[in-house]
Design a protein around this motif. Structure first.
Motif, PDB file in Angstrom:
ATOM      1  N   GLY A  38      39.199 -28.697  -2.453  1.00 57.98           N
ATOM      2  CA  GLY A  38      38.881 -27.256  -2.608  1.00 57.98           C
ATOM      3  C   GLY A  38      38.444 -26.937  -3.881  1.00 57.98           C
ATOM      4  O   GLY A  38      38.008 -25.768  -4.118  1.00 57.98           O
ATOM      5  N   GLY A  39      38.731 -27.767  -4.895  1.00 60.02           N
ATOM      6  CA  GLY A  39      38.520 -27.681  -6.480  1.00 60.02           C
ATOM      7  C   GLY A  39      36.884 -27.080  -6.412  1.00 60.02           C
ATOM      8  O   GLY A  39      36.634 -26.506  -7.442  1.00 60.02           O
ATOM      9  N   GLY A  40      36.010 -28.140  -5.698  1.00 60.17           N
ATOM     10  CA  GLY A  40      34.505 -27.585  -6.017  1.00 60.17           C
ATOM     11  C   GLY A  40      34.042 -26.325  -5.722  1.00 60.17           C
ATOM     12  O   GLY A  40      33.382 -25.697  -6.393  1.00 60.17           O
ATOM     13  N   LYS A  41      34.859 -25.796  -4.923  1.00 61.19           N
ATOM     14  CA  LYS A  41      34.517 -24.069  -4.487  1.00 61.19           C
ATOM     15  C   LYS A  41      35.118 -23.264  -5.400  1.00 61.19           C
ATOM     16  O   LYS A  41      34.456 -22.360  -5.824  1.00 61.19           O
ATOM     17  CB  LYS A  41      35.238 -23.792  -3.277  1.00 61.19           C
ATOM     18  N   ILE A  42      36.289 -23.672  -6.179  1.00 57.91           N
ATOM     19  CA  ILE A  42      36.438 -23.003  -7.386  1.00 57.91           C
ATOM     20  C   ILE A  42      35.523 -22.858  -8.649  1.00 57.91           C
ATOM     21  O   ILE A  42      35.360 -21.813  -9.365  1.00 57.91           O
ATOM     22  CB  ILE A  42      38.008 -23.582  -7.789  1.00 57.91           C
ATOM     23  N   ILE A  43      34.845 -24.059  -8.939  1.00 58.35           N
ATOM     24  CA  ILE A  43      34.283 -24.243  -9.854  1.00 58.35           C
ATOM     25  C   ILE A  43      32.993 -23.733  -9.484  1.00 58.35           C
ATOM     26  O   ILE A  43      32.438 -22.789 -10.361  1.00 58.35           O
ATOM     27  CB  ILE A  43      33.794 -25.980 -10.010  1.00 58.35           C
ATOM     28  N   ASP A  44      32.400 -23.630  -8.363  1.00 55.98           N
ATOM     29  CA  ASP A  44      31.145 -23.005  -7.932  1.00 55.98           C
ATOM     30  C   ASP A  44      31.463 -21.445  -8.092  1.00 55.98           C
ATOM     31  O   ASP A  44      30.476 -20.801  -8.816  1.00 55.98           O
ATOM     32  CB  ASP A  44      30.633 -23.433  -6.599  1.00 55.98           C
ATOM     33  N   ARG A  45      32.395 -21.196  -7.645  1.00 58.45           N
ATOM     34  CA  ARG A  45      32.704 -19.496  -7.920  1.00 58.45           C
ATOM     35  C   ARG A  45      32.892 -18.904  -9.331  1.00 58.45           C
ATOM     36  O   ARG A  45      32.230 -18.032  -9.730  1.00 58.45           O
ATOM     37  CB  ARG A  45      34.167 -19.101  -7.193  1.00 58.45           C
ATOM     38  N   MET A  46      33.540 -19.936 -10.067  1.00 56.18           N
ATOM     39  CA  MET A  46      33.536 -19.713 -11.423  1.00 56.18           C
ATOM     40  C   MET A  46      32.332 -19.570 -12.232  1.00 56.18           C
ATOM     41  O   MET A  46      31.967 -18.547 -13.001  1.00 56.18           O
ATOM     42  CB  MET A  46      34.573 -20.823 -12.202  1.00 56.18           C
ATOM     43  N   ALA A  47      31.293 -20.663 -11.912  1.00 60.35           N
ATOM     44  CA  ALA A  47      30.043 -20.554 -12.535  1.00 60.35           C
ATOM     45  C   ALA A  47      29.148 -19.249 -12.065  1.00 60.35           C
ATOM     46  O   ALA A  47      28.730 -18.832 -12.729  1.00 60.35           O
ATOM     47  CB  ALA A  47      29.129 -21.837 -11.852  1.00 60.35           C
ATOM     48  N   ASN A  48      29.321 -19.014 -10.530  1.00 57.80           N
ATOM     49  CA  ASN A  48      28.734 -17.834 -10.153  1.00 57.80           C
ATOM     50  C   ASN A  48      29.219 -16.447 -10.774  1.00 57.80           C
ATOM     51  O   ASN A  48      28.208 -15.644 -11.219  1.00 57.80           O
ATOM     52  CB  ASN A  48      28.663 -17.762  -8.893  1.00 57.80           C
ATOM     53  N   ASP A  49      30.381 -16.438 -11.018  1.00 55.74           N
ATOM     54  CA  ASP A  49      31.257 -15.296 -11.552  1.00 55.74           C
ATOM     55  C   ASP A  49      30.634 -15.024 -13.181  1.00 55.74           C
ATOM     56  O   ASP A  49      30.399 -13.957 -13.596  1.00 55.74           O
ATOM     57  CB  ASP A  49      32.625 -15.275 -11.591  1.00 55.74           C
ATOM     58  N   SER A  50      30.789 -15.996 -13.823  1.00 58.62           N
ATOM     59  CA  SER A  50      30.255 -16.202 -15.293  1.00 58.62           C
ATOM     60  C   SER A  50      28.921 -15.753 -15.400  1.00 58.62           C
ATOM     61  O   SER A  50      28.816 -15.156 -16.505  1.00 58.62           O
ATOM     62  CB  SER A  50      30.534 -17.620 -15.905  1.00 58.62           C
ATOM     63  N   LYS A  51      27.941 -16.124 -14.616  1.00 61.24           N
ATOM     64  CA  LYS A  51      26.548 -15.992 -14.537  1.00 61.24           C
ATOM     65  C   LYS A  51      26.375 -14.631 -14.633  1.00 61.24           C
ATOM     66  O   LYS A  51      25.568 -13.982 -15.020  1.00 61.24           O
ATOM     67  CB  LYS A  51      25.950 -16.919 -13.641  1.00 61.24           C
ATOM     68  N   GLU A  52      26.917 -14.029 -13.482  1.00 64.92           N
ATOM     69  CA  GLU A  52      27.018 -12.620 -13.273  1.00 64.92           C
ATOM     70  C   GLU A  52      27.420 -11.562 -14.428  1.00 64.92           C
ATOM     71  O   GLU A  52      26.863 -10.667 -14.624  1.00 64.92           O
ATOM     72  CB  GLU A  52      27.783 -12.279 -11.924  1.00 64.92           C
ATOM     73  N   ALA A  53      28.573 -11.983 -14.884  1.00 59.61           N
ATOM     74  CA  ALA A  53      29.175 -11.368 -15.812  1.00 59.61           C
ATOM     75  C   ALA A  53      28.598 -11.322 -17.188  1.00 59.61           C
ATOM     76  O   ALA A  53      28.619 -10.309 -17.968  1.00 59.61           O
ATOM     77  CB  ALA A  53      30.799 -11.676 -16.113  1.00 59.61           C
ATOM     78  N   PHE A  54      27.990 -12.631 -17.467  1.00 58.96           N
ATOM     79  CA  PHE A  54      27.365 -12.796 -18.968  1.00 58.96           C
ATOM     80  C   PHE A  54      26.015 -13.586 -18.609  1.00 58.96           C
ATOM     81  O   PHE A  54      25.992 -14.721 -18.727  1.00 58.96           O
ATOM     82  CB  PHE A  54      28.360 -13.831 -19.538  1.00 58.96           C
ATOM     83  N   PRO A  55      25.042 -12.758 -18.098  1.00 62.79           N
ATOM     84  CA  PRO A  55      23.871 -13.308 -17.720  1.00 62.79           C
ATOM     85  C   PRO A  55      23.012 -13.898 -18.954  1.00 62.79           C
ATOM     86  O   PRO A  55      22.209 -14.761 -18.826  1.00 62.79           O
ATOM     87  CB  PRO A  55      23.001 -12.127 -17.280  1.00 62.79           C
ATOM     88  N   GLU A  56      23.371 -13.354 -20.241  1.00 58.83           N
ATOM     89  CA  GLU A  56      22.788 -13.845 -21.512  1.00 58.83           C
ATOM     90  C   GLU A  56      23.287 -15.260 -21.750  1.00 58.83           C
ATOM     91  O   GLU A  56      22.457 -15.798 -22.693  1.00 58.83           O
ATOM     92  CB  GLU A  56      22.872 -12.822 -22.422  1.00 58.83           C
ATOM     93  N   MET A  57      24.507 -15.582 -21.372  1.00 56.99           N
ATOM     94  CA  MET A  57      25.237 -16.866 -22.049  1.00 56.99           C
ATOM     95  C   MET A  57      24.734 -17.904 -21.023  1.00 56.99           C
ATOM     96  O   MET A  57      24.653 -17.924 -19.742  1.00 56.99           O
ATOM     97  CB  MET A  57      26.468 -16.569 -21.865  1.00 56.99           C
ATOM     98  N   ALA A  58      24.410 -19.190 -21.776  1.00 53.17           N
ATOM     99  CA  ALA A  58      24.351 -20.376 -20.823  1.00 53.17           C
ATOM    100  C   ALA A  58      25.562 -21.363 -21.040  1.00 53.17           C
ATOM    101  O   ALA A  58      26.459 -20.742 -21.863  1.00 53.17           O
ATOM    102  CB  ALA A  58      23.231 -21.231 -21.743  1.00 53.17           C
ATOM    103  N   GLY A  59      25.763 -22.252 -20.442  1.00 46.42           N
ATOM    104  CA  GLY A  59      26.516 -23.265 -20.111  1.00 46.42           C
ATOM    105  C   GLY A  59      27.721 -22.911 -19.210  1.00 46.42           C
ATOM    106  O   GLY A  59      28.899 -23.668 -19.373  1.00 46.42           O
ATOM    107  N   PHE A  60      27.705 -22.132 -18.435  1.00 50.89           N
ATOM    108  CA  PHE A  60      28.388 -22.213 -17.083  1.00 50.89           C
ATOM    109  C   PHE A  60      28.176 -22.562 -16.046  1.00 50.89           C
ATOM    110  O   PHE A  60      28.381 -22.103 -14.742  1.00 50.89           O
ATOM    111  CB  PHE A  60      28.949 -20.452 -17.089  1.00 50.89           C
ATOM    112  N   SER A  61      27.342 -23.760 -15.917  1.00 50.68           N
ATOM    113  CA  SER A  61      27.095 -24.373 -14.927  1.00 50.68           C
ATOM    114  C   SER A  61      28.292 -25.104 -14.113  1.00 50.68           C
ATOM    115  O   SER A  61      29.041 -25.186 -14.832  1.00 50.68           O
ATOM    116  CB  SER A  61      25.830 -25.395 -14.994  1.00 50.68           C
ATOM    117  N   PRO A  62      28.060 -25.299 -12.944  1.00 44.34           N
ATOM    118  CA  PRO A  62      29.300 -25.931 -12.127  1.00 44.34           C
ATOM    119  C   PRO A  62      29.484 -27.068 -12.902  1.00 44.34           C
ATOM    120  O   PRO A  62      30.591 -27.574 -13.177  1.00 44.34           O
ATOM    121  CB  PRO A  62      28.849 -26.226 -10.746  1.00 44.34           C
TER     122      PRO A  62
END
Length: 147
Positions: A47-71
């Motif tokens: 289940g760790g992959g789902k956590i990583i994907d969720r973190m990546a999506n949440d980071s992109k939503e919260a900080f759309p101007e920032m790069a570096g949060f791909s899975p």
């Protein structure tokens, strides 16, 4: 005056890099802590992959101007915190080199001692990522009598 401006510009870039790398280590450490609490494996089988994907999506939503949060990069943050257990070493050594260089160290070297040795050499000699790759390929550490 021009020399001072150039010196300060370089200092700002180096400080920003160091802060970003410490942030990445802290994110990786948070993932490791969550992994311990919840008993999942970041590689995905528990289940760790789902956590990583969720973190990546949440980071992109919260900080759309920032790069570096791909899975993939978040997985590297996890690996980074797993590779260096001591934040002080991160701050003193590996935060002084670019993130891509740290990824090279993690991908090519299995033990922390080797990664730190090559990081010191990269700092000391001003090696680019490409030169570091070559030095690792030619096994500089072993040829220099250090192991």
């Amino acid at each position: 005056m021009k020399a001072e401006i150039q010196k300060q510009r370089i200092s700002v870039v180096l400080n920003a890099n160091s802060s970003m790398i410490c942030l990445y280590w802290n994110i990786g450490r948070a993932i490791l802590n969550k992994q311990e609490e919840d008993g999942y494996w970041v590689g995905g089988s528990l289940g760790g992959g789902k956590i990583i994907d969720r973190m990546a999506n949440d980071s992109k939503e919260a900080f759309p101007e920032m790069a570096g949060f791909s899975p993939q990069n978040i997985k590297y943050m996890w690996k980074f915190a797993e590779s260096y257990t001591n934040l002080e070493i991160v701050q003193r050594v590996v935060a002084q080199i670019p993130w891509r260089t740290n990824i090279t160290l993690m991908d090519k070297l299995k033990d922390e001692e080797s990664r730190i040795w090559y990081a010191h050499k990269a700092i000391e000699n001003g090696w680019s990522k490409m030169i570091l790759d070559l030095q690792i390929e030619y096994i500089l550490m072993e040829h220099s009598g250090r192991s």
